[in-house]
Write a protein that holds these residues in place. Structure first.
Motif, mmCIF file in Angstrom:
data_model
loop_
_atom_site.group_PDB
_atom_site.id
_atom_site.type_symbol
_atom_site.label_atom_id
_atom_site.label_comp_id
_atom_site.label_asym_id
_atom_site.label_seq_id
_atom_site.Cartn_x
_atom_site.Cartn_y
_atom_site.Cartn_z
ATOM 1 N N ARG A 81 0.844 -1.195 0.000
ATOM 2 C CA ARG A 81 0.000 0.000 0.000
ATOM 3 C C ARG A 81 0.880 1.247 0.000
ATOM 4 O O ARG A 81 1.953 1.252 0.581
ATOM 5 C CB ARG A 81 -0.885 0.036 1.235
ATOM 6 N N LYS A 82 0.363 2.302 -0.597
ATOM 7 C CA LYS A 82 1.065 3.581 -0.577
ATOM 8 C C LYS A 82 0.608 4.378 0.633
ATOM 9 O O LYS A 82 -0.553 4.296 1.043
ATOM 10 C CB LYS A 82 0.764 4.364 -1.849
ATOM 11 N N CYS A 83 1.535 5.112 1.212
ATOM 12 C CA CYS A 83 1.176 5.998 2.312
ATOM 13 C C CYS A 83 2.157 7.162 2.363
ATOM 14 O O CYS A 83 3.226 7.122 1.768
ATOM 15 C CB CYS A 83 1.121 5.249 3.640
ATOM 16 N N ARG A 84 1.747 8.188 3.065
ATOM 17 C CA ARG A 84 2.577 9.372 3.286
ATOM 18 C C ARG A 84 3.076 9.262 4.715
ATOM 19 O O ARG A 84 2.284 9.062 5.638
ATOM 20 C CB ARG A 84 1.704 10.611 3.086
ATOM 21 N N SER A 85 4.380 9.390 4.921
ATOM 22 C CA SER A 85 4.970 9.131 6.227
ATOM 23 C C SER A 85 5.830 10.287 6.695
ATOM 24 O O SER A 85 6.359 11.049 5.886
ATOM 25 C CB SER A 85 5.839 7.865 6.178
ATOM 26 N N VAL A 86 5.989 10.396 7.999
ATOM 27 C CA VAL A 86 6.912 11.343 8.604
ATOM 28 C C VAL A 86 7.500 10.686 9.846
ATOM 29 O O VAL A 86 6.796 9.995 10.581
ATOM 30 C CB VAL A 86 6.243 12.704 8.932
ATOM 31 N N VAL A 87 8.813 10.860 10.041
ATOM 32 C CA VAL A 87 9.513 10.293 11.197
ATOM 33 C C VAL A 87 10.020 11.442 12.052
ATOM 34 O O VAL A 87 10.584 12.407 11.526
ATOM 35 C CB VAL A 87 10.694 9.392 10.763
ATOM 36 N N ILE A 88 9.807 11.327 13.355
ATOM 37 C CA ILE A 88 10.288 12.341 14.294
ATOM 38 C C ILE A 88 11.077 11.655 15.406
ATOM 39 O O ILE A 88 10.991 10.437 15.577
ATOM 40 C CB ILE A 88 9.132 13.164 14.910
ATOM 41 N N LEU A 94 12.893 6.707 17.329
ATOM 42 C CA LEU A 94 12.418 7.148 16.025
ATOM 43 C C LEU A 94 10.949 6.748 15.943
ATOM 44 O O LEU A 94 10.623 5.571 16.135
ATOM 45 C CB LEU A 94 13.177 6.460 14.892
ATOM 46 N N VAL A 95 10.063 7.692 15.680
ATOM 47 C CA VAL A 95 8.632 7.405 15.631
ATOM 48 C C VAL A 95 8.094 7.842 14.273
ATOM 49 O O VAL A 95 8.196 9.015 13.904
ATOM 50 C CB VAL A 95 7.872 8.115 16.767
ATOM 51 N N CYS A 96 7.510 6.890 13.536
ATOM 52 C CA CYS A 96 6.968 7.146 12.212
ATOM 53 C C CYS A 96 5.442 7.081 12.263
ATOM 54 O O CYS A 96 4.871 6.144 12.818
ATOM 55 C CB CYS A 96 7.478 6.108 11.218
ATOM 56 N N THR A 97 4.805 8.082 11.649
ATOM 57 C CA THR A 97 3.361 8.073 11.448
ATOM 58 C C THR A 97 3.121 7.902 9.959
ATOM 59 O O THR A 97 3.686 8.642 9.148
ATOM 60 C CB THR A 97 2.724 9.396 11.936
ATOM 61 N N GLN A 98 2.302 6.909 9.609
ATOM 62 C CA GLN A 98 2.004 6.615 8.214
ATOM 63 C C GLN A 98 0.536 6.951 7.948
ATOM 64 O O GLN A 98 -0.352 6.417 8.606
ATOM 65 C CB GLN A 98 2.264 5.135 7.909
ATOM 66 N N ASN A 99 0.289 7.829 6.988
ATOM 67 C CA ASN A 99 -1.068 8.217 6.625
ATOM 68 C C ASN A 99 -1.420 7.603 5.289
ATOM 69 O O ASN A 99 -0.749 7.830 4.296
ATOM 70 C CB ASN A 99 -1.195 9.743 6.559
ATOM 71 N N GLY A 100 -2.485 6.797 5.299
ATOM 72 C CA GLY A 100 -2.950 6.122 4.092
ATOM 73 C C GLY A 100 -4.306 5.525 4.370
ATOM 74 O O GLY A 100 -5.059 6.025 5.209
ATOM 75 N N GLU A 101 -4.626 4.413 3.704
ATOM 76 C CA GLU A 101 -5.963 3.842 3.852
ATOM 77 C C GLU A 101 -6.176 3.118 5.181
ATOM 78 O O GLU A 101 -7.316 2.917 5.585
ATOM 79 C CB GLU A 101 -6.290 2.930 2.680
ATOM 80 N N LYS A 102 -5.121 2.732 5.871
ATOM 81 C CA LYS A 102 -5.248 2.101 7.184
ATOM 82 C C LYS A 102 -5.071 3.155 8.268
ATOM 83 O O LYS A 102 -4.238 4.046 8.149
ATOM 84 C CB LYS A 102 -4.209 0.988 7.363
ATOM 85 N N LYS A 103 -5.829 3.025 9.347
ATOM 86 C CA LYS A 103 -5.796 4.025 10.415
ATOM 87 C C LYS A 103 -4.789 3.656 11.504
ATOM 88 O O LYS A 103 -4.478 2.486 11.700
ATOM 89 C CB LYS A 103 -7.180 4.168 11.028
ATOM 90 N N ASN A 104 -4.300 4.697 12.192
ATOM 91 C CA ASN A 104 -3.377 4.520 13.329
ATOM 92 C C ASN A 104 -2.214 3.613 12.971
ATOM 93 O O ASN A 104 -1.890 2.674 13.695
ATOM 94 C CB ASN A 104 -4.129 3.984 14.546
#
Length: 134
Positions: A81-88, A94-104
């Motif tokens: 799946r494709k998603c938009r991610s950001v790591v902080i 290192l914590v990555c949040t992935q935004n796409g069709e799946k939640k959380n």
């Protein structure tokens, strides 16, 4: 941060990987194969720039990112799946949040002693994988 993630990391153990893959919608055959794998990670870190290569006999995954900058993950992972991610940075994690069709959905990496931890999250399921420095 002062944490050095550089190195080669060999798989040691995993918890609830099946539940995580179910949350991703991974098919039965792929889940059975993936549960048998012992992937290796090679992490290269230069200040806030990271490259992480995960290899196994089934599928390989490569990601590059800079802390705090959004990037596209284009379906090269387990679920394609494709998603938009950001790591902080969150302290020494290192914590990555992935935004796409799946939640959380996302992941975290941190080091305790000579072990690298990877926590994978998706829709209420969490899997933890542990790797040891080679």
């Amino acid at each position: 941060m002062s944490v050095d993630f550089n190195g080669t990391w060999n798989f040691v153990r995993s918890e609830n990987f099946e539940g995580y893959m179910l949350a991703l919608g991974i098919d039965f055959a792929t889940r059975k194969i993936a549960n048998l794998l012992k992937p290796q990670k090679v992490i290269k870190q230069e200040k806030d720039f990271f490259s992480i290569r995960t290899t196994s006999t089934f599928r390989n995954y490569f990601v590059e990112f800079k802390i705090g900058e959004e990037f596209d993950e284009d379906g090269k992972g387990l679920d394609n799946r494709k998603c938009r991610s950001v790591v902080i940075w969150d302290n020494d994690k290192l914590v990555c949040t992935q935004n796409g069709e799946k939640k959380n959905r996302g992941w975290s990496h941190w080091i305790e002693g000579d072990e690298l931890y990877l926590e994978l999250r998706c829709e209420g399921q969490t899997s933890t994988q542990v790797f040891k420095r080679a």
